[in-house]
Design an enzyme around this catalytic site. Sequence first.
Site, mmCIF file in Angstrom:
data_model
loop_
_atom_site.group_PDB
_atom_site.id
_atom_site.type_symbol
_atom_site.label_atom_id
_atom_site.label_comp_id
_atom_site.label_asym_id
_atom_site.label_seq_id
_atom_site.Cartn_x
_atom_site.Cartn_y
_atom_site.Cartn_z
ATOM 1 N N HIS A 64 25.903 36.152 44.978
ATOM 2 C CA HIS A 64 26.717 37.165 45.661
ATOM 3 C C HIS A 64 28.177 36.722 45.744
ATOM 4 O O HIS A 64 29.094 37.482 45.379
ATOM 5 C CB HIS A 64 26.157 37.408 47.060
ATOM 6 C CG HIS A 64 26.905 38.458 47.822
ATOM 7 N ND1 HIS A 64 26.592 39.794 47.764
ATOM 8 C CD2 HIS A 64 27.984 38.364 48.657
ATOM 9 C CE1 HIS A 64 27.426 40.483 48.524
ATOM 10 N NE2 HIS A 64 28.281 39.630 49.080
ATOM 11 N N GLU A 65 28.383 35.508 46.223
ATOM 12 C CA GLU A 65 29.753 35.022 46.374
ATOM 13 C C GLU A 65 30.419 34.801 45.018
ATOM 14 O O GLU A 65 31.642 34.957 44.881
ATOM 15 C CB GLU A 65 29.767 33.728 47.193
ATOM 16 C CG GLU A 65 29.194 33.865 48.592
ATOM 17 C CD GLU A 65 29.866 34.971 49.405
ATOM 18 O OE1 GLU A 65 31.062 35.243 49.159
ATOM 19 O OE2 GLU A 65 29.191 35.573 50.260
ATOM 20 N N HIS A 68 32.204 37.966 43.959
ATOM 21 C CA HIS A 68 33.540 38.104 44.560
ATOM 22 C C HIS A 68 34.537 37.165 43.881
ATOM 23 O O HIS A 68 35.679 37.556 43.577
ATOM 24 C CB HIS A 68 33.482 37.770 46.055
ATOM 25 C CG HIS A 68 32.691 38.755 46.868
ATOM 26 N ND1 HIS A 68 32.906 40.103 46.820
ATOM 27 C CD2 HIS A 68 31.688 38.559 47.769
ATOM 28 C CE1 HIS A 68 32.076 40.715 47.658
ATOM 29 N NE2 HIS A 68 31.320 39.794 48.239
#
Length: 759
Positions: A64-65, A68
């Site tokens: 997920h990170e 980003h």
Amino acid sequence: MDERTNNADQQVTQNDDAIGPWLRRNGPILVILAIILGFAAYKGWSIGTMGLVVFGLGLVIFVHELGHFLAAKWCDVYVETFSIGFGPSLPFCHYHFGETTYKVGIIPLGGYVKMLGEGSEGDEQEEDPRSFKNKSVGQRMLIISAGVIMNLIFAAIGFVCIYMGPGRNRIAGVVGNVDPGSRAWEGGLQSGAEFRVLGTKVNPFFDQVRPTVALAGAGEKLPVVYSMPGQKELVHTTLEPKFHGKGVGLKLIGIGYPTTTTVHGAPLATPKIPPYAPLSAASKATPPLEDGDTIVATTDPANPTGPLLPLPLDPRCPPNPKNIDPDRHDAIELQRRLVDLAGQPMQLQVKPAKDGPPHEVTVPPAFARDFGLVMRMGPISSVRHKSAAEKAGVQARSTEGTVGDVIERVEVKTATGIIRYTNAKATTSTPGVEERPLDPMRLPMELDRWAATATDRTVKLGLLHAAGHEERTKTELELPWDSSWRYSRELPPSPHAPMPLSGLGIAYQVEPVIEDVIKDSPAAREGLKPNDEIKSAKVYRGVTFDDPENVSLRSTDKKYIEWPRLFCLLHDECNPLRVDLVIERHLDVKKTVEVSLKDVPEDKSWPWVSRGFNFGVDTRHQVADSPLQAITMGAQDEIDTMIHVYLSLLRMVEGEISFLDNANGPIAIAATSYNVASESASSFVWLLCVLSVNLAVLNFLPIPVLDGGHMVFLLYEKLIGRPASEIVRTSATFAGMALLLSFMACVIVLDVMRVFFKS
């Protein structure tokens, strides 16, 4: 600016990697982690499996990170920190590479990517072209949504790899047992029914049936199409899921999963759990049954002294060398034979789990344990649709306050006369009429045995008819008995289930009040009396009840004890040496009495169908035949998972399902992950994919602080042409943070209660 940041980060790295100061700063957190690890060691949890769980859950957060991070780099945003976990970094897990600091935080509840200009108003950041604030709305939308996109991509790849590789075992969409009085029972489903359509699902697996039912809306009726063994015609009906009592938490229709003819225990558990209930008939098999043994033939009910009759292959599981075990035998036929051979010794031909030829096993008959209690007949709580009882106008108790009819008398004809079941004391004997106690627990067995040999299958009922009012009137009905329900598994396996007279289409409650006590029975010897009310029970099971290591205690401290559920539990699972009852006695003064029923004998006139076998779950193995099929199957599972998450949240908000019973936090997720990782690697990968989809959906909710909340502000800025005011964004952020922290605190408390303090 880059040089100053680099120097500061180097200083932080040096400080974080200094063991002494780091221990002093993070002592309380380390104590908590030590307590958790100590508890894990006490429970005997594997350190290796725990490490795998930490790595897997960390991987989901990392993906997920990473989304980003990569999007920010692609849009030329200065990324200050990339962190997995929150709080101070672990020792030697804080590195500086290029312009970004990479770290692993001590609190493994998520992660973050810190970008220049994100959430601050410094002049230097306002002017820096690499600041997040100075990127276009479209670029910021991409950066914010990239984490969710990466989670969905990760899950899609994982799903496809599983279908292309080891495949996935899914529970067959077949009804294993039916709860009496449930929606499924009222709708006519029997054990062995195979779902063809449920809601929008065609040929659903059992793991699709459960969420479809649980997440149905208020008053929603699900279209159902199913087939029964040996019948070509499909049956069409509708079912409205309902809650089955306090504490259940989800809507149900009242069905259990299907089983196979293979017995399974838990040989790796501590202590080892055998493939049969303790002290049951199956536990006395000679030679003993072993975990993984498969029953392939049994005594022939039509010729008990003849050769063993092979079990046919499961017609619901057609042979397929790639996906399906071609030697899967028919568990529904085995259930039919268990019913026909109740009360008789049974020979089995068993194919051993280990290498070796099939061998024969002898299993003695099982009988109900006779406590000597005749409980009070309660009101009729359910009437099956299109049954003889419904056509005759039998009234069931309803949630709207309608009181149900109460059975006072049952009469059936035999070849030698009439059997009358009643608790009324006859003043004179009637020639040709045999009077028996109206025992609500024994009555279903008695009528089933009568119907198996009777030529006139008409049942005469004497009812206290409710007619929708409190005042009841006496009435008599004659109803035909439907023998097609003889082989359906329907004894109460779950809380709140009543006792069924399925041949009539009736299910009734059994009140926890003693109607009569049989002379010279265990109950009579302990001084139990009519009108005593049973308030709670404790069940001891094991080899002896005076050896603490071999005692298993199950207690129910409820205001209203459910006698049918307890009675069936005693016979199907516990087979106890001792049962302690707490009695409330109403005489001149109400008082509480505790009694202990020990060495309860078997009633040889009451054969018990279940002999205590623990059968394995009936599964279907799904493997894709091509990459395209794997992509299709994986995409469907990802869509289904997303829909289930959204519907779960919606139903919680609507109050249709219980938040307290169904919300899971990080501890519960970790515990579930540990159990799944202990089973197989492919199951664990599957769970990680599901968790990745959950993380994507939850992160994109329109709540400030979450990615979805940021997206709402960006959409506002795009539509209006300017960002929301500072006070609005600050207020929303604080509100979102308060909501998120409250939610996390709540689910962590619930997790602790479930995982560490559940009984």
